[in-house]
Write a protein that holds these residues in place. Sequence first.
Motif, PDB file in Angstrom:
ATOM      1  N   PHE A 373       0.844  -1.190   0.000  1.00 12.33           N
ATOM      2  CA  PHE A 373       0.000   0.000   0.000  1.00 12.33           C
ATOM      3  C   PHE A 373       0.883   1.245   0.000  1.00 12.33           C
ATOM      4  CE2 PHE A 373      -2.396  -3.357   1.990  1.00 12.33           C
ATOM      5  CZ  PHE A 373      -3.703  -3.193   1.546  1.00 12.33           C
ATOM      6  N   ILE A 374       0.327   2.366  -0.462  1.00 11.90           N
ATOM      7  CA  ILE A 374       0.990   3.666  -0.325  1.00 11.90           C
ATOM      8  C   ILE A 374       0.423   4.309   0.934  1.00 11.90           C
ATOM      9  CG2 ILE A 374       1.464   5.893  -1.406  1.00 11.90           C
ATOM     10  CD1 ILE A 374       1.034   4.572  -4.128  1.00 11.90           C
ATOM     11  N   ARG A 375       1.137   4.128   2.021  1.00  7.67           N
ATOM     12  CA  ARG A 375       0.713   4.630   3.329  1.00  7.67           C
ATOM     13  C   ARG A 375       1.917   5.212   4.069  1.00  7.67           C
ATOM     14  NH1 ARG A 375      -2.699  -0.677   5.479  1.00  7.67           N
ATOM     15  NH2 ARG A 375      -4.595  -0.361   4.220  1.00  7.67           N
ATOM     16  N   GLU A 376       1.682   6.270   4.804  1.00  8.49           N
ATOM     17  CA  GLU A 376       2.754   6.829   5.623  1.00  8.49           C
ATOM     18  C   GLU A 376       3.206   5.785   6.649  1.00  8.49           C
ATOM     19  OE1 GLU A 376       1.294  10.496   7.253  1.00  8.49           O
ATOM     20  OE2 GLU A 376       1.235  11.488   5.291  1.00  8.49           O
ATOM     21  N   GLY A 377       4.521   5.630   6.778  1.00  8.43           N
ATOM     22  CA  GLY A 377       5.080   4.648   7.694  1.00  8.43           C
ATOM     23  C   GLY A 377       5.328   3.294   7.070  1.00  8.43           C
ATOM     24  N   TYR A 378       4.831   3.098   5.863  1.00  8.86           N
ATOM     25  CA  TYR A 378       5.074   1.829   5.144  1.00  8.86           C
ATOM     26  C   TYR A 378       6.398   1.925   4.382  1.00  8.86           C
ATOM     27  CZ  TYR A 378       0.731  -0.799   5.854  1.00  8.86           C
ATOM     28  OH  TYR A 378      -0.275  -1.548   6.391  1.00  8.86           O
ATOM     29  N   TYR A 379       6.940   0.746   4.050  1.00  5.90           N
ATOM     30  CA  TYR A 379       8.143   0.733   3.214  1.00  5.90           C
ATOM     31  C   TYR A 379       7.841   1.361   1.853  1.00  5.90           C
ATOM     32  CZ  TYR A 379      10.296  -2.323   6.666  1.00  5.90           C
ATOM     33  OH  TYR A 379      10.803  -2.834   7.832  1.00  5.90           O
ATOM     34  N   ALA A 380       8.825   2.075   1.346  1.00  8.16           N
ATOM     35  CA  ALA A 380       8.649   2.812   0.084  1.00  8.16           C
ATOM     36  C   ALA A 380       8.935   1.899  -1.101  1.00  8.16           C
ATOM     37  CB  ALA A 380       9.542   4.040   0.071  1.00  8.16           C
ATOM     38  N   ASN A 422      12.231  -0.172  -1.170  1.00  7.15           N
ATOM     39  CA  ASN A 422      12.614   0.372   0.143  1.00  7.15           C
ATOM     40  C   ASN A 422      13.239   1.764   0.009  1.00  7.15           C
ATOM     41  OD1 ASN A 422      11.867  -2.062   1.586  1.00  7.15           O
ATOM     42  ND2 ASN A 422      13.663  -2.975   0.623  1.00  7.15           N
ATOM     43  N   GLY A 423      12.610   2.599  -0.798  1.00  3.01           N
ATOM     44  CA  GLY A 423      13.052   3.971  -0.959  1.00  3.01           C
ATOM     45  C   GLY A 423      14.233   4.171  -1.893  1.00  3.01           C
ATOM     46  N   HIS A 424      14.793   3.080  -2.370  1.00  5.67           N
ATOM     47  CA  HIS A 424      15.940   3.144  -3.275  1.00  5.67           C
ATOM     48  C   HIS A 424      15.442   3.097  -4.713  1.00  5.67           C
ATOM     49  CE1 HIS A 424      19.718   2.297  -5.218  1.00  5.67           C
ATOM     50  NE2 HIS A 424      19.320   1.101  -5.603  1.00  5.67           N
ATOM     51  N   LEU A 425      15.905   4.020  -5.546  1.00  6.70           N
ATOM     52  CA  LEU A 425      15.506   4.035  -6.951  1.00  6.70           C
ATOM     53  C   LEU A 425      16.283   2.941  -7.678  1.00  6.70           C
ATOM     54  CD1 LEU A 425      13.804   5.268  -9.167  1.00  6.70           C
ATOM     55  CD2 LEU A 425      15.522   7.072  -9.431  1.00  6.70           C
ATOM     56  N   ALA A 426      15.635   1.783  -7.789  1.00  2.00           N
ATOM     57  CA  ALA A 426      16.299   0.592  -8.323  1.00  2.00           C
ATOM     58  C   ALA A 426      16.287   0.542  -9.843  1.00  2.00           C
ATOM     59  CB  ALA A 426      15.632  -0.662  -7.752  1.00  2.00           C
ATOM     60  N   TYR A 427      15.328   1.253 -10.446  1.00  4.11           N
ATOM     61  CA  TYR A 427      15.168   1.205 -11.906  1.00  4.11           C
ATOM     62  C   TYR A 427      14.617   2.544 -12.358  1.00  4.11           C
ATOM     63  CZ  TYR A 427      13.245  -0.172 -16.458  1.00  4.11           C
ATOM     64  OH  TYR A 427      12.930  -0.250 -17.799  1.00  4.11           O
ATOM     65  N   GLU A 428      15.241   3.122 -13.397  1.00  5.44           N
ATOM     66  CA  GLU A 428      14.799   4.419 -13.906  1.00  5.44           C
ATOM     67  C   GLU A 428      15.019   4.488 -15.407  1.00  5.44           C
ATOM     68  OE1 GLU A 428      15.474   9.201 -13.040  1.00  5.44           O
ATOM     69  OE2 GLU A 428      16.937   7.748 -12.280  1.00  5.44           O
ATOM     70  N   ASN A 429      13.910   4.549 -16.137  1.00  4.63           N
ATOM     71  CA  ASN A 429      13.955   4.753 -17.592  1.00  4.63           C
ATOM     72  C   ASN A 429      14.926   3.808 -18.296  1.00  4.63           C
ATOM     73  OD1 ASN A 429      12.026   6.881 -17.588  1.00  4.63           O
ATOM     74  ND2 ASN A 429      13.612   8.266 -16.827  1.00  4.63           N
ATOM     75  N   GLY A 430      14.772   2.531 -17.999  1.00  2.00           N
ATOM     76  CA  GLY A 430      15.570   1.513 -18.667  1.00  2.00           C
ATOM     77  C   GLY A 430      16.918   1.238 -18.046  1.00  2.00           C
ATOM     78  N   GLN A 431      17.292   1.989 -17.026  1.00  2.00           N
ATOM     79  CA  GLN A 431      18.592   1.816 -16.381  1.00  2.00           C
ATOM     80  C   GLN A 431      18.413   1.244 -14.974  1.00  2.00           C
ATOM     81  OE1 GLN A 431      21.466   2.477 -18.189  1.00  2.00           O
ATOM     82  NE2 GLN A 431      19.947   2.798 -19.815  1.00  2.00           N
ATOM     83  N   PHE A 432      19.291   0.311 -14.621  1.00  2.44           N
ATOM     84  CA  PHE A 432      19.237  -0.328 -13.305  1.00  2.44           C
ATOM     85  C   PHE A 432      20.305   0.253 -12.394  1.00  2.44           C
ATOM     86  CE2 PHE A 432      17.595  -3.463 -16.274  1.00  2.44           C
ATOM     87  CZ  PHE A 432      16.505  -3.990 -15.610  1.00  2.44           C
ATOM     88  N   SER A 433      19.964   0.429 -11.134  1.00  2.00           N
ATOM     89  CA  SER A 433      20.980   0.671 -10.117  1.00  2.00           C
ATOM     90  C   SER A 433      21.562  -0.676  -9.709  1.00  2.00           C
ATOM     91  CB  SER A 433      20.367   1.351  -8.896  1.00  2.00           C
ATOM     92  OG  SER A 433      21.283   1.327  -7.812  1.00  2.00           O
ATOM     93  N   GLU A 434      22.860  -0.759  -9.608  1.00  2.00           N
ATOM     94  CA  GLU A 434      23.479  -2.019  -9.186  1.00  2.00           C
ATOM     95  C   GLU A 434      23.523  -2.165  -7.663  1.00  2.00           C
ATOM     96  OE1 GLU A 434      24.074  -4.599 -11.146  1.00  2.00           O
ATOM     97  OE2 GLU A 434      23.224  -3.329 -12.717  1.00  2.00           O
ATOM     98  N   GLU A 435      23.115  -1.109  -6.951  1.00  2.00           N
ATOM     99  CA  GLU A 435      22.962  -1.233  -5.498  1.00  2.00           C
ATOM    100  C   GLU A 435      21.735  -2.083  -5.195  1.00  2.00           C
ATOM    101  OE1 GLU A 435      23.770   2.111  -2.685  1.00  2.00           O
ATOM    102  OE2 GLU A 435      23.509   3.273  -4.534  1.00  2.00           O
ATOM    103  N   ARG A 436      21.845  -2.874  -4.151  1.00  2.00           N
ATOM    104  CA  ARG A 436      20.723  -3.719  -3.737  1.00  2.00           C
ATOM    105  C   ARG A 436      20.284  -3.314  -2.340  1.00  2.00           C
ATOM    106  NH1 ARG A 436      24.210  -6.405  -7.026  1.00  2.00           N
ATOM    107  NH2 ARG A 436      23.498  -8.116  -8.335  1.00  2.00           N
ATOM    108  N   LYS A 437      19.038  -2.886  -2.226  1.00  2.00           N
ATOM    109  CA  LYS A 437      18.482  -2.476  -0.939  1.00  2.00           C
ATOM    110  C   LYS A 437      17.280  -3.338  -0.557  1.00  2.00           C
ATOM    111  CE  LYS A 437      21.306   1.071  -0.565  1.00  2.00           C
ATOM    112  NZ  LYS A 437      22.348   1.127   0.488  1.00  2.00           N
ATOM    113  N   ALA A 438      17.196  -4.525  -1.163  1.00  2.00           N
ATOM    114  CA  ALA A 438      16.065  -5.420  -0.902  1.00  2.00           C
ATOM    115  C   ALA A 438      16.110  -5.939   0.532  1.00  2.00           C
ATOM    116  CB  ALA A 438      16.082  -6.584  -1.886  1.00  2.00           C
ATOM    117  N   MET A 439      14.950  -6.349   1.027  1.00  2.00           N
ATOM    118  CA  MET A 439      14.827  -6.877   2.388  1.00  2.00           C
ATOM    119  C   MET A 439      14.085  -8.209   2.384  1.00  2.00           C
ATOM    120  SD  MET A 439      13.610  -3.593   4.611  1.00  2.00           S
ATOM    121  CE  MET A 439      14.498  -2.033   4.637  1.00  2.00           C
ATOM    122  N   ARG A 440      14.378  -9.012   3.379  1.00  2.00           N
ATOM    123  CA  ARG A 440      13.587 -10.211   3.667  1.00  2.00           C
ATOM    124  C   ARG A 440      12.235  -9.782   4.205  1.00  2.00           C
ATOM    125  NH1 ARG A 440      15.732 -15.402   7.239  1.00  2.00           N
ATOM    126  NH2 ARG A 440      13.712 -16.435   7.526  1.00  2.00           N
TER     127      ARG A 440
END
Length: 445
Positions: A373-380, A422-440
């Motif tokens: 959901f898009i809710r305040e306090g939720y993971y982004a 989780n608030g990290h811009l993982a994908y933008e206009n065809g480009q991937f960030s190689e940083e991983r901010k995923a969570m269990r």
Amino acid sequence: MGRILIKNATIVNENKIFPGDVLLEDDIILKIDDSIPSDQATRVIDVAGKYLIPGVIDDQVHFREPGLTHKGNIATESRAAVAGGITTYMEQPNTNPQTTTIDALEAKFEVARGASFANYSFLFGGTNDNLEELKKLDKNACSGVKLFLGSSTGNMLVDNEEVIEKIFRNTEMVISAHCEDEATIRANMAAYKERYGDDIPINCHPMIRSEEACYLSSSRAIALAKKTGARLHVFHVSTGKETQLFRNDIPLEEKKITAEVCIHHLWFSEEDYESKGTLIKWNPAVKTATDREQLWQALLDDRIDVVATDHAPHTIEEKNNPYTAAPSGGPLVQHALPAMLENYHSGKIALERIVEKMCHNPAKLFQIKKRGFIREGYYADLAIVDLQDPWRVTKDNIAYKCGWSPFEGSSFKSRITHTFVNGHLAYENGQFSEERKAMRLTFNR
């Protein structure tokens, strides 16, 4: 990660569509408002004209790690998922080794911790002989239990009726089931092999893995769930007849028996075997256009609760084998949301309902903490969609390790432009960030 301000979005959330801004701080949605001012420390992303939705939660994927990584792995397939707006997935146990012990389950989590681009959990596989291990599994350890009540890739068939009932009686977790009657399939296969040998025409697949096989197994599992009080979720319903087994007269939160439909059963029909061949060979099989329409009706009237992918890559060389040697399954995570949005454009389903079935309901059904959901306090976990940016699926833009898609050559009107995990811009206009901010994933159980 700091602050990111998403400006001028059209937000689709909780059965509403409304304009607004969303402020992210680190991994959390900090604020949702009509207009949020920015400061120099905040990155601003103006998405005027685009739609902001919660990240999609896919409750059924096969990412092939460990043991089958020539087809795909957690890194490659989760990366493709992020390109498709999927921020969370639940991976299945038919790997090598199979995820049928707590040690094997935790080993998968350890791989995902370093490799995954999207949030993750795994299903624990029930077998004919691991009941005692299943009893030790904490109800918050993973997303649930998977039972193959019909054989498929990896052959984890559970066919001991006494054991199945004991599993139903001995877990509080959601039991997700692949329902096809094995005896029916084997009898059908024997008849077609006698007629054709190994080179059975692909259009016979829905007669081999037939409506009868699906209905027998689903109805039996549902009867057992009612008898035992177990929490049952029927994966990839493929026939109109099965939809009659599910209720729509109570809210999802009160249901003990729920259902999922997959993208391929909503998109393809038996008419497509001629052009697509074994590329659309799935278990359960893609069936008739009438079945497809009845699945849509059940999805829209809430007998079916969730839309997922059953993403299951194989190499193109494997898929090009004769019928009996060609494996079932195909890659779908990158193209599932664009495919559903085509049905929005055609007037079949509203945007709010797509979000409900692909984002909200999986979170509710599996009791996922602070996601969906898009809710305040939720993971982004968020996806931004441009509904008017047409594109065509080609080999050059396919992100799967296997390098092909059943949608290759198809054109989509909508494009996922940004994906936040989780608030990290993982994908933008065809480009991937190689940083991983995923969570269990964590759960409210």
